[in-house]
Design a protein around this motif. Sequence first.
Motif, PDB file in Angstrom:
ATOM      1  N   SER A 344       6.802  -5.739  -3.694  1.00 51.87           N
ATOM      2  CA  SER A 344       6.323  -4.725  -3.187  1.00 51.87           C
ATOM      3  C   SER A 344       5.617  -3.712  -2.908  1.00 51.87           C
ATOM      4  CB  SER A 344       7.859  -4.178  -2.209  1.00 51.87           C
ATOM      5  OG  SER A 344       7.449  -3.330  -1.211  1.00 51.87           O
ATOM      6  N   GLY A 345       6.463  -3.850  -4.154  1.00 51.36           N
ATOM      7  CA  GLY A 345       5.309  -2.636  -4.781  1.00 51.36           C
ATOM      8  C   GLY A 345       4.073  -2.475  -5.422  1.00 51.36           C
ATOM      9  N   LEU A 346       3.420  -3.500  -5.246  1.00 51.85           N
ATOM     10  CA  LEU A 346       1.812  -4.613  -5.788  1.00 51.85           C
ATOM     11  C   LEU A 346       0.946  -4.378  -4.502  1.00 51.85           C
ATOM     12  CD1 LEU A 346       2.426  -7.203  -8.258  1.00 51.85           C
ATOM     13  CD2 LEU A 346       2.116  -4.957  -8.572  1.00 51.85           C
ATOM     14  N   MET A 347       1.993  -4.966  -3.614  1.00 49.74           N
ATOM     15  CA  MET A 347       1.206  -5.153  -2.064  1.00 49.74           C
ATOM     16  C   MET A 347       1.102  -3.608  -2.173  1.00 49.74           C
ATOM     17  SD  MET A 347       2.792  -6.269   1.244  1.00 49.74           S
ATOM     18  CE  MET A 347       3.835  -4.890   2.313  1.00 49.74           C
ATOM     19  N   LEU A 348       2.362  -2.424  -1.988  1.00 46.40           N
ATOM     20  CA  LEU A 348       1.556  -0.755  -1.893  1.00 46.40           C
ATOM     21  C   LEU A 348       0.020  -0.435  -1.980  1.00 46.40           C
ATOM     22  CD1 LEU A 348       2.921   0.726   0.232  1.00 46.40           C
ATOM     23  CD2 LEU A 348       4.119   1.622  -1.962  1.00 46.40           C
ATOM     24  N   GLN A 349       0.080  -1.422  -3.351  1.00 47.51           N
ATOM     25  CA  GLN A 349      -1.197  -1.280  -4.481  1.00 47.51           C
ATOM     26  C   GLN A 349      -2.077  -1.788  -3.977  1.00 47.51           C
ATOM     27  OE1 GLN A 349      -2.390  -3.798  -7.430  1.00 47.51           O
ATOM     28  NE2 GLN A 349      -2.083  -2.505  -8.799  1.00 47.51           N
ATOM     29  N   ASN A 350      -1.721  -2.553  -3.399  1.00 48.47           N
ATOM     30  CA  ASN A 350      -3.012  -3.516  -2.830  1.00 48.47           C
ATOM     31  C   ASN A 350      -3.811  -2.821  -1.166  1.00 48.47           C
ATOM     32  OD1 ASN A 350      -2.729  -5.369  -4.764  1.00 48.47           O
ATOM     33  ND2 ASN A 350      -2.580  -7.338  -2.961  1.00 48.47           N
ATOM     34  N   ILE A 351      -2.182  -2.105  -0.379  1.00 50.82           N
ATOM     35  CA  ILE A 351      -2.924  -1.336   0.101  1.00 50.82           C
ATOM     36  C   ILE A 351      -3.570  -0.093   0.333  1.00 50.82           C
ATOM     37  CG2 ILE A 351      -1.799  -0.053   2.551  1.00 50.82           C
ATOM     38  CD1 ILE A 351       0.157  -1.997   2.499  1.00 50.82           C
ATOM     39  N   PHE A 352      -3.582   0.754  -0.906  1.00 52.98           N
ATOM     40  CA  PHE A 352      -4.122   1.865  -1.298  1.00 52.98           C
ATOM     41  C   PHE A 352      -5.608   1.509  -2.157  1.00 52.98           C
ATOM     42  CE2 PHE A 352      -1.537   4.587  -0.157  1.00 52.98           C
ATOM     43  CZ  PHE A 352      -0.607   4.272  -0.883  1.00 52.98           C
ATOM     44  N   VAL A 353      -5.513   0.323  -2.745  1.00 55.84           N
ATOM     45  CA  VAL A 353      -6.430  -0.413  -3.176  1.00 55.84           C
ATOM     46  C   VAL A 353      -7.335   0.070  -1.789  1.00 55.84           C
ATOM     47  CG1 VAL A 353      -7.927  -1.627  -4.431  1.00 55.84           C
ATOM     48  CG2 VAL A 353      -5.968  -0.714  -5.586  1.00 55.84           C
ATOM     49  N   GLY A 387     -12.108  14.313  -1.832  1.00 59.01           N
ATOM     50  CA  GLY A 387     -11.409  14.503  -0.659  1.00 59.01           C
ATOM     51  C   GLY A 387     -10.539  12.940  -0.169  1.00 59.01           C
ATOM     52  N   LEU A 388     -10.731  12.551   0.301  1.00 61.74           N
ATOM     53  CA  LEU A 388      -9.927  11.110   0.776  1.00 61.74           C
ATOM     54  C   LEU A 388      -9.692  10.471  -0.247  1.00 61.74           C
ATOM     55  CD1 LEU A 388     -12.600   9.934   3.600  1.00 61.74           C
ATOM     56  CD2 LEU A 388      -9.995  11.315   4.257  1.00 61.74           C
ATOM     57  N   LEU A 389      -9.811  10.507  -1.318  1.00 63.90           N
ATOM     58  CA  LEU A 389      -9.049   9.279  -2.290  1.00 63.90           C
ATOM     59  C   LEU A 389      -8.305  10.042  -3.145  1.00 63.90           C
ATOM     60  CD1 LEU A 389     -12.830   7.386  -4.281  1.00 63.90           C
ATOM     61  CD2 LEU A 389     -11.500   6.889  -2.604  1.00 63.90           C
ATOM     62  N   LEU A 390      -8.149  11.391  -3.428  1.00 70.98           N
ATOM     63  CA  LEU A 390      -7.097  11.796  -4.077  1.00 70.98           C
ATOM     64  C   LEU A 390      -5.885  11.766  -3.047  1.00 70.98           C
ATOM     65  CD1 LEU A 390      -6.215  13.314  -6.226  1.00 70.98           C
ATOM     66  CD2 LEU A 390      -7.026  15.955  -4.846  1.00 70.98           C
ATOM     67  N   PRO A 391      -5.594  12.286  -2.082  1.00 67.96           N
ATOM     68  CA  PRO A 391      -4.938  11.604  -1.049  1.00 67.96           C
ATOM     69  C   PRO A 391      -4.396   9.842  -1.559  1.00 67.96           C
ATOM     70  CG  PRO A 391      -5.732  12.310   0.632  1.00 67.96           C
ATOM     71  CD  PRO A 391      -6.839  12.270  -0.832  1.00 67.96           C
ATOM     72  N   LEU A 392      -4.819   9.391  -0.765  1.00 70.39           N
ATOM     73  CA  LEU A 392      -4.424   7.801  -1.846  1.00 70.39           C
ATOM     74  C   LEU A 392      -4.093   7.449  -3.256  1.00 70.39           C
ATOM     75  CD1 LEU A 392      -7.913   5.770   0.072  1.00 70.39           C
ATOM     76  CD2 LEU A 392      -5.478   6.185   1.088  1.00 70.39           C
ATOM     77  N   LEU A 393      -4.651   8.133  -3.957  1.00 68.14           N
ATOM     78  CA  LEU A 393      -4.718   8.485  -5.785  1.00 68.14           C
ATOM     79  C   LEU A 393      -2.866   8.398  -6.058  1.00 68.14           C
ATOM     80  CD1 LEU A 393      -5.657   7.884  -8.808  1.00 68.14           C
ATOM     81  CD2 LEU A 393      -5.902  10.299  -8.551  1.00 68.14           C
ATOM     82  N   VAL A 394      -2.564   9.948  -5.491  1.00 70.76           N
ATOM     83  CA  VAL A 394      -1.497  10.261  -5.729  1.00 70.76           C
ATOM     84  C   VAL A 394      -0.131   9.179  -5.562  1.00 70.76           C
ATOM     85  CG1 VAL A 394       0.609  11.946  -4.802  1.00 70.76           C
ATOM     86  CG2 VAL A 394      -1.885  13.045  -5.400  1.00 70.76           C
ATOM     87  N   PRO A 395      -0.196   8.627  -4.204  1.00 73.37           N
ATOM     88  CA  PRO A 395       0.658   7.715  -3.824  1.00 73.37           C
ATOM     89  C   PRO A 395       0.199   6.170  -4.778  1.00 73.37           C
ATOM     90  CG  PRO A 395      -0.571   7.256  -1.807  1.00 73.37           C
ATOM     91  CD  PRO A 395      -0.795   8.923  -2.860  1.00 73.37           C
ATOM     92  N   PHE A 396      -0.557   6.023  -4.444  1.00 67.64           N
ATOM     93  CA  PHE A 396      -1.104   4.846  -5.947  1.00 67.64           C
ATOM     94  C   PHE A 396      -0.623   5.054  -7.201  1.00 67.64           C
ATOM     95  CE2 PHE A 396      -3.431   1.318  -7.082  1.00 67.64           C
ATOM     96  CZ  PHE A 396      -3.691   1.566  -8.770  1.00 67.64           C
ATOM     97  N   ALA A 397      -0.824   6.533  -7.589  1.00 67.11           N
ATOM     98  CA  ALA A 397       0.102   6.916  -8.927  1.00 67.11           C
ATOM     99  C   ALA A 397       1.903   6.823  -9.266  1.00 67.11           C
ATOM    100  CB  ALA A 397      -0.609   7.664  -9.731  1.00 67.11           C
ATOM    101  N   PHE A 398       1.886   7.177  -8.334  1.00 67.45           N
ATOM    102  CA  PHE A 398       3.492   7.112  -8.551  1.00 67.45           C
ATOM    103  C   PHE A 398       4.041   5.396  -8.226  1.00 67.45           C
ATOM    104  CE2 PHE A 398       7.421   8.371  -8.034  1.00 67.45           C
ATOM    105  CZ  PHE A 398       8.279   7.193  -6.557  1.00 67.45           C
ATOM    106  N   ALA A 399       3.476   4.617  -7.279  1.00 65.91           N
ATOM    107  CA  ALA A 399       3.464   3.879  -7.586  1.00 65.91           C
ATOM    108  C   ALA A 399       3.884   2.690  -8.836  1.00 65.91           C
ATOM    109  CB  ALA A 399       3.001   2.433  -6.477  1.00 65.91           C
ATOM    110  N   PHE A 420      11.409   9.233  -8.173  1.00 65.03           N
ATOM    111  CA  PHE A 420      10.883  10.473  -7.157  1.00 65.03           C
ATOM    112  C   PHE A 420      11.242  10.903  -7.432  1.00 65.03           C
ATOM    113  CE2 PHE A 420       8.194  11.508  -3.288  1.00 65.03           C
ATOM    114  CZ  PHE A 420       8.578  12.836  -2.778  1.00 65.03           C
ATOM    115  N   PHE A 421      12.224  11.620  -7.865  1.00 68.72           N
ATOM    116  CA  PHE A 421      12.897  12.486  -9.080  1.00 68.72           C
ATOM    117  C   PHE A 421      12.341  13.405  -9.319  1.00 68.72           C
ATOM    118  CE2 PHE A 421      15.840  15.951  -8.648  1.00 68.72           C
ATOM    119  CZ  PHE A 421      16.594  15.946  -9.569  1.00 68.72           C
ATOM    120  N   MET A 422      11.741  12.045 -10.582  1.00 67.95           N
ATOM    121  CA  MET A 422      11.340  12.984 -11.794  1.00 67.95           C
ATOM    122  C   MET A 422      10.259  13.046 -11.569  1.00 67.95           C
ATOM    123  SD  MET A 422      11.973  10.300 -14.928  1.00 67.95           S
ATOM    124  CE  MET A 422      12.163   8.537 -14.271  1.00 67.95           C
ATOM    125  N   LEU A 423       9.270  13.397 -10.759  1.00 73.42           N
ATOM    126  CA  LEU A 423       7.863  12.812  -9.731  1.00 73.42           C
ATOM    127  C   LEU A 423       7.473  14.713  -9.859  1.00 73.42           C
ATOM    128  CD1 LEU A 423       4.777  11.987  -9.468  1.00 73.42           C
ATOM    129  CD2 LEU A 423       4.873  11.867  -7.547  1.00 73.42           C
TER     130      LEU A 423
END
Lengths: 631, 126
Positions: A344-353, A387-399, A420-423
């Motif tokens: 699931s994490g990888l799929m999320l990565q794919n979506i962000f990418v 402006g657009l890539l940063l909002p994508l980068l943050v959840p991507f980095a979390f994942a 999430f708590f640690m982040l």
Amino acid sequence: MYIVEIGHYALILGGGIAGAQMIAGYLYRRVVNDSFFVLSWAQLFFVFSAFGALLYAHVVSDFSVLNVWQHSHTTKPLLYKIVGVWGNHEGSMLLWVLWLSVFSAALGLNRQRLPDTYYRLTMGILGFLSFGFILFVLVSANPFERIWPIPLNGMDLNPLLQDPGLSFHPPLLYGGYVGFAITFAMTWAALYQPAVGWARYIRPWALLAWGILTLGITSGSWWAYYELGWGGWWFWDPVENASLLPWLAGLALIHSLKAQETVGALKLWSLVLGLWAFTCSILGAFLVRSGVLSSVHTFAVDPDRGLFLLGFMAFTFLPPMLLFARRAFYIGEGTRFHIASRESGLMLQNIFVMLGLFVIAYGTLYPLIAQGIFQKHLTIGDVYYRGLLLPLLVPFAFAMGVTPFLMWGQGNSQKIFRGFFMLVLMLGCVYGISYCYGQRLSVTALLSLSAGIWVFAASLYLVWRQIKRSHFFKDLGMLLSHVGVGVFLISMAINTTWREERLFTMVLGEKIFFAPYTIKLGQMQRIPGQNYISNRAIFDIEGAGSDVQLKPERRFYYVQKTAMTESAIYTNGFCNLYITIGDTQNNTHWPVRIHMDPMAPGIWIGGVMIGLGALWLGLQLLLKRRRRNED
Amino acid sequence: MAAGLFLVLHTFQENVTFYFTPSEIQTNNNQQPMRLGGLVLENSIVRDPEGLAVRFVVHDFNCQVPVLYKGLLPDLFKEGKGIVVSGKMQNGFFVADDVLAKHDENYRPPKISVDRLDKSLAHGLV
């Protein structure tokens, strides 16, 4: 001297052999494996000879060859006579074809012992691609064209290209682009006649291509930084963006293939991305060569070349997508997975990418569409991309930080919440620490810096965990790349937030204070080079330990009558001091630009780590002796 | 998803910079940042001897626009060659924040027809 003609005929022969390989692939039921091995190596031999012939013509300055006359000169240093072969449209297309032949021959060896049908189909498709590109070179980008009468001298290579960076940036970049041709061919073959474990076969090649491409992009960025004299390392130039498209597709591909190989998940992702990575490469080629883009990189304006490549792109993109549409039902979906699992994490990565890919593609292609259809000329600023890539980068980095700790096939929501708590905790720490140092971080700076630190820390923790499990050497490639991403993100965030630039004029003997250095213009010299004359400034830098001198130059190249800047950079590994000079009007006042670039070296060190890690893993997978199937 | 798409398009609109030739910019009273493309007029470069200011003229064989720039001119910047500057029109001058020289040796500004250029060549104007 008929070497050039021999080269020309060798290329034609190579094309014919590629065509034969293509037909052999079509007749796959009736042709043995060895034929493909012989054909691919014969093609390599002839294409290599053709390349050698062009190289020879450049080195001996044979100006009866149009390509040599247009881009070379007798006074050009030998290194650039050699690497200048690919510093122009025709030569670089020949390099592209050479890489394709190298990769085909490598696959021809069949080290992985692919199932027969699968091997033959793949080689056949590679033959088709080689045939198409060689045909393109011969028909529309022939480097062996002769001219008459023979000029005494040539037009010299653009001074910007007469730099060591030309030796490795184009070959690496093209290796990356062309490497995805293998994944393309293997994916197409998998759609037509799936072999059991096809993902396992494709993954090493995807890693190799992506690793080389990463090194190519990183070297290009570093080259632009020190060569162009503007002190930036990424300009959201259309050609740079064009290289990001296959890079992003490749990033998603290598992870999807891993999921498919391990648990059979993300199957359709792997298939589509396997095709798209290469079409993105060709799209990039179309954009650069068609002349529809204005950029530092564009080769001359010629709509014909663009049309051919666009047609070829449609031809290579549509049939496999049609095949995919037809065959996907039979291939079936991948296995289902828990929402809190690694898949699931990888799929999320794919979506962000993919979202990132869309954002970049839209920003790059829209001006073309606007120009073609609406007759409006416009450009897209870098604020759009950031402006657009940063909002994508943050959840991507979390994942990215959390996913390696999730399990295959099982959900573990607890870990995600903990992560999430640690982040959030980390965000607070970063802001707090910088506050104590008197820095008020903007939202952008806080988010990008935190994303970098998060990935870096999580990757180091992953390294620690793999060492404890005695998996360190097995996973070295992956670990190196992941830590590299952290290094890159941190460096990028720090550099973007805290870099400084100052612009002023100086006279001899004048001192400037740019914390923590004192910079004094000590001398001005006038120095002749092999094909230029240079104004060189000698700056004495205090505050850098032992005496450091920076010697930026302003050069004037005789043949093309252009001026060029040579920047001077002092680095202590963590921060760059960057100086360039301009032209003077009265020989007393010199315009000087000075940059302070914190963590700039980290940007490219991170990039190199990412590329080498992927290369290492790819080679490890390809070269290991056949063992029982492992993780 | 719709929100995402809106975000993309909105950010996009905010960051579009239009590109004009010297002829087009005459009728343009916009105060927005924009780009101007053309050729650098021969013998038009004037540098401040003690500072960083530079003045030159950008033309497209039809109209001319004076440009002011403070800073180091990029490589490949040359009289008679193609140039793109970004900035704003102020009081009849184009005040440039950025100067980008084009790579292509045979640059022609987008709207010039080949006929026109050939005619100019015939009259010895180029």
